[in-house]
Scaffold this motif. Sequence first.
Motif, mmCIF file in Angstrom:
data_model
loop_
_atom_site.group_PDB
_atom_site.id
_atom_site.type_symbol
_atom_site.label_atom_id
_atom_site.label_comp_id
_atom_site.label_asym_id
_atom_site.label_seq_id
_atom_site.Cartn_x
_atom_site.Cartn_y
_atom_site.Cartn_z
ATOM 1 N N UNK A 149 2.048 9.699 -5.573
ATOM 2 C CA UNK A 149 2.250 11.173 -5.162
ATOM 3 C C UNK A 149 3.616 11.597 -5.768
ATOM 4 N N UNK A 150 4.205 10.636 -6.702
ATOM 5 C CA UNK A 150 5.560 11.268 -7.309
ATOM 6 C C UNK A 150 6.707 10.804 -6.501
ATOM 7 N N UNK A 151 6.836 9.885 -5.450
ATOM 8 C CA UNK A 151 7.727 9.734 -4.613
ATOM 9 C C UNK A 151 8.577 8.532 -4.975
ATOM 10 N N UNK A 152 9.907 8.500 -4.627
ATOM 11 C CA UNK A 152 10.432 7.350 -4.997
ATOM 12 C C UNK A 152 10.314 6.251 -4.054
ATOM 13 N N UNK A 153 10.517 4.915 -4.604
ATOM 14 C CA UNK A 153 10.218 3.932 -3.649
ATOM 15 C C UNK A 153 11.193 3.967 -2.446
ATOM 16 N N UNK A 154 10.800 3.695 -1.216
ATOM 17 C CA UNK A 154 11.541 3.617 0.039
ATOM 18 C C UNK A 154 11.503 4.883 0.896
ATOM 19 N N UNK A 155 10.492 5.933 0.255
ATOM 20 C CA UNK A 155 10.503 7.241 0.960
ATOM 21 C C UNK A 155 9.624 6.955 2.105
ATOM 22 N N UNK A 156 8.391 6.067 1.950
ATOM 23 C CA UNK A 156 7.605 5.580 3.082
ATOM 24 C C UNK A 156 7.677 4.158 3.185
ATOM 25 N N UNK A 157 7.611 3.275 2.368
ATOM 26 C CA UNK A 157 7.719 1.987 2.343
ATOM 27 C C UNK A 157 9.132 1.621 2.904
ATOM 28 N N UNK A 158 9.284 0.621 3.262
ATOM 29 C CA UNK A 158 10.369 -0.222 3.815
ATOM 30 C C UNK A 158 11.553 -0.288 2.596
ATOM 31 N N UNK A 178 17.914 -0.125 -13.281
ATOM 32 C CA UNK A 178 17.243 0.617 -13.954
ATOM 33 C C UNK A 178 15.862 1.138 -13.284
ATOM 34 N N UNK A 179 15.680 0.291 -12.262
ATOM 35 C CA UNK A 179 14.512 0.355 -11.299
ATOM 36 C C UNK A 179 14.582 1.783 -10.364
ATOM 37 N N UNK A 180 16.055 1.555 -9.897
ATOM 38 C CA UNK A 180 16.270 2.796 -8.957
ATOM 39 C C UNK A 180 16.501 4.073 -9.820
ATOM 40 N N UNK A 181 16.742 4.078 -11.037
ATOM 41 C CA UNK A 181 16.755 5.261 -11.733
ATOM 42 C C UNK A 181 15.556 5.733 -12.133
ATOM 43 N N UNK A 182 14.761 5.070 -12.401
ATOM 44 C CA UNK A 182 13.282 5.331 -12.812
ATOM 45 C C UNK A 182 12.551 5.605 -11.606
ATOM 46 N N UNK A 183 12.786 5.170 -10.542
ATOM 47 C CA UNK A 183 11.990 5.643 -9.168
ATOM 48 C C UNK A 183 12.570 6.925 -8.940
ATOM 49 N N UNK A 184 13.903 7.323 -8.841
ATOM 50 C CA UNK A 184 14.380 8.558 -8.658
ATOM 51 C C UNK A 184 13.837 9.618 -9.680
ATOM 52 N N UNK A 198 0.826 -1.249 -0.012
ATOM 53 C CA UNK A 198 0.073 -0.106 0.226
ATOM 54 C C UNK A 198 0.879 1.389 0.031
ATOM 55 N N UNK A 199 1.813 1.304 0.981
ATOM 56 C CA UNK A 199 2.728 2.559 0.881
ATOM 57 C C UNK A 199 3.334 2.539 -0.584
ATOM 58 N N UNK A 200 3.759 1.441 -0.996
ATOM 59 C CA UNK A 200 4.361 1.735 -2.481
ATOM 60 C C UNK A 200 3.437 2.384 -3.360
ATOM 61 N N UNK A 201 2.293 1.866 -3.359
ATOM 62 C CA UNK A 201 1.244 2.548 -4.349
ATOM 63 C C UNK A 201 1.402 3.960 -3.921
ATOM 64 N N UNK A 202 1.042 4.460 -2.720
ATOM 65 C CA UNK A 202 1.077 5.825 -2.097
ATOM 66 C C UNK A 202 2.422 6.433 -2.790
ATOM 67 N N UNK A 203 3.371 5.972 -2.753
ATOM 68 C CA UNK A 203 4.672 6.577 -3.435
ATOM 69 C C UNK A 203 4.382 6.899 -4.689
ATOM 70 N N UNK A 204 4.179 5.718 -5.321
ATOM 71 C CA UNK A 204 3.999 6.003 -6.940
ATOM 72 C C UNK A 204 2.927 7.158 -7.364
ATOM 73 N N UNK A 247 10.525 11.163 -8.888
ATOM 74 C CA UNK A 247 10.560 12.219 -7.775
ATOM 75 C C UNK A 247 11.192 13.377 -8.493
ATOM 76 N N UNK A 248 12.278 13.246 -9.107
ATOM 77 C CA UNK A 248 12.960 14.438 -9.698
ATOM 78 C C UNK A 248 11.856 15.079 -10.683
ATOM 79 N N UNK A 249 11.197 14.661 -11.501
ATOM 80 C CA UNK A 249 10.182 14.931 -12.275
ATOM 81 C C UNK A 249 9.250 15.887 -11.443
ATOM 82 N N UNK A 250 8.673 15.269 -10.467
ATOM 83 C CA UNK A 250 7.703 15.769 -9.650
ATOM 84 C C UNK A 250 8.435 17.191 -8.994
#
Length: 443
Positions: free
Chosen positions: A319-328, A337-343, A311-317, A346-349
């Motif tokens: 809200x334009x936040x990178x994974x790990x901001x709220x989730x574990x 590639x996944x780390x870059x996409x996630x950052x 759920x936290x990861x869906x909230x991050x997605x 957030x950078x775009x937002x």
Amino acid sequence: MNFFSLLKSAVNKFFGRNETVVSHEMQTESEIWHDTYTNNAPWLKNDIISLRLPTTIATELSHLVFTESEIITDENSPYKAIVDDFVRRLDDEFETALAFGGMMFKPYVSHGKILIDLIRADCFTPISFIRKNITSAIFLNKKTIGNTYFTLIEYHEFNAENRTHTIKNKVCKSQSSENIGLECSFSEVPEWSGLVTGITFKNVEKPLFSYFKVPLSNDIDFDSPLGVSVYARAVDLIRQADEQWARIEWEYESKETALDVSMDMIKENALPERKNRIYRKYDIDNLDGNFYNIFSPEIRDSAQFNYFNRILQRIEFNCGLSYGTLSDPQTVEKTAEEIKSSKQRSYTQVSAIQRNLEKAINDLFYAVSVYAKVGGISTENAEIICTWGDGILEDTDKEFQRRLQMVNAGILTKEKFISWYFHCDENQALEYIPQSDALFGGI
């Protein structure tokens, strides 16, 4: 009476208009954003507590916006003190702009000084707009003195055709915070004693207020000039997270180790409180020959936490936040590639927020310049420089070393390196470079 009711009352009573341009749908959603941010969400009942996710989301994005940022004017500018005070307060209050969808910046003159109001989205309403740019609005400012509630009502109207901006002020007082009350004198509130009932500015190019809007499409009211909260698309998910956390708490509480005993073994035949870890046992013959049984079932926490984390990861997605901001962060996939996409998300937002904020700041200090000229404070235009870092996407220390190596290898000029590091142009960078090459050649 809620804020929108107060605004409608003021609009109708003093300016002869029955409605604002804020739709019922926008009012409803705005109240939800406000209630969730202030820990008053409608689902917080029956042992469901708030995880304060709306506050966390707004705070995190606000911090990212101002990371490595600088909003300045020339050291000798007559506006420097105004800019410094504005930036300090903006840093403190900007998260409410993100939470409520936007914020108004409005300068005014009081006792010969230019001050700037930072007005939350729940303290103003647009009256008219052109191409989603607000041209007139009403602002409410409330003060309490003793048992009396005072309300300053400001009506601002920009006329693009006549190039005028008209302001009308009224002050009302009431014995209740639930209504506007009756009109009274400005002098009853010392802070407002220097205000005038009305003034018209001529030869102005834009409204003498500026609106920062969260850079998200308003899918609640497509025609509205107002922005939406940064967590507008995650409200239902935030509710699910709060509810799931309550389930996790219950899982632990209900599985706490306890003793099953006969009532015959309990003093005065009174069942102890739960904290004493004792359950009542009706039939001692069913205790398998023991005086007690231990109640200690297995806790099913892995599945519960896994669902909560999803759920936290869906909230991050959303809200334009990178994974790990709220989730574990330990559960986040760690492919490059996944780390870059996630950052990048957030950078775009954050970059979009910074662009809108810079425009709002420039519009604000256009208005400040107009006030300064009319009030005889200064004839100069306020020149504001906004620089935004990219620390979200780049590791600044690593980027410093990478560029320094390029300088030492002779494939990047020293002035370009200095220009990047100090956020200045190359001519200014030349002033930083010493005559000796020791700075770079000796490293």
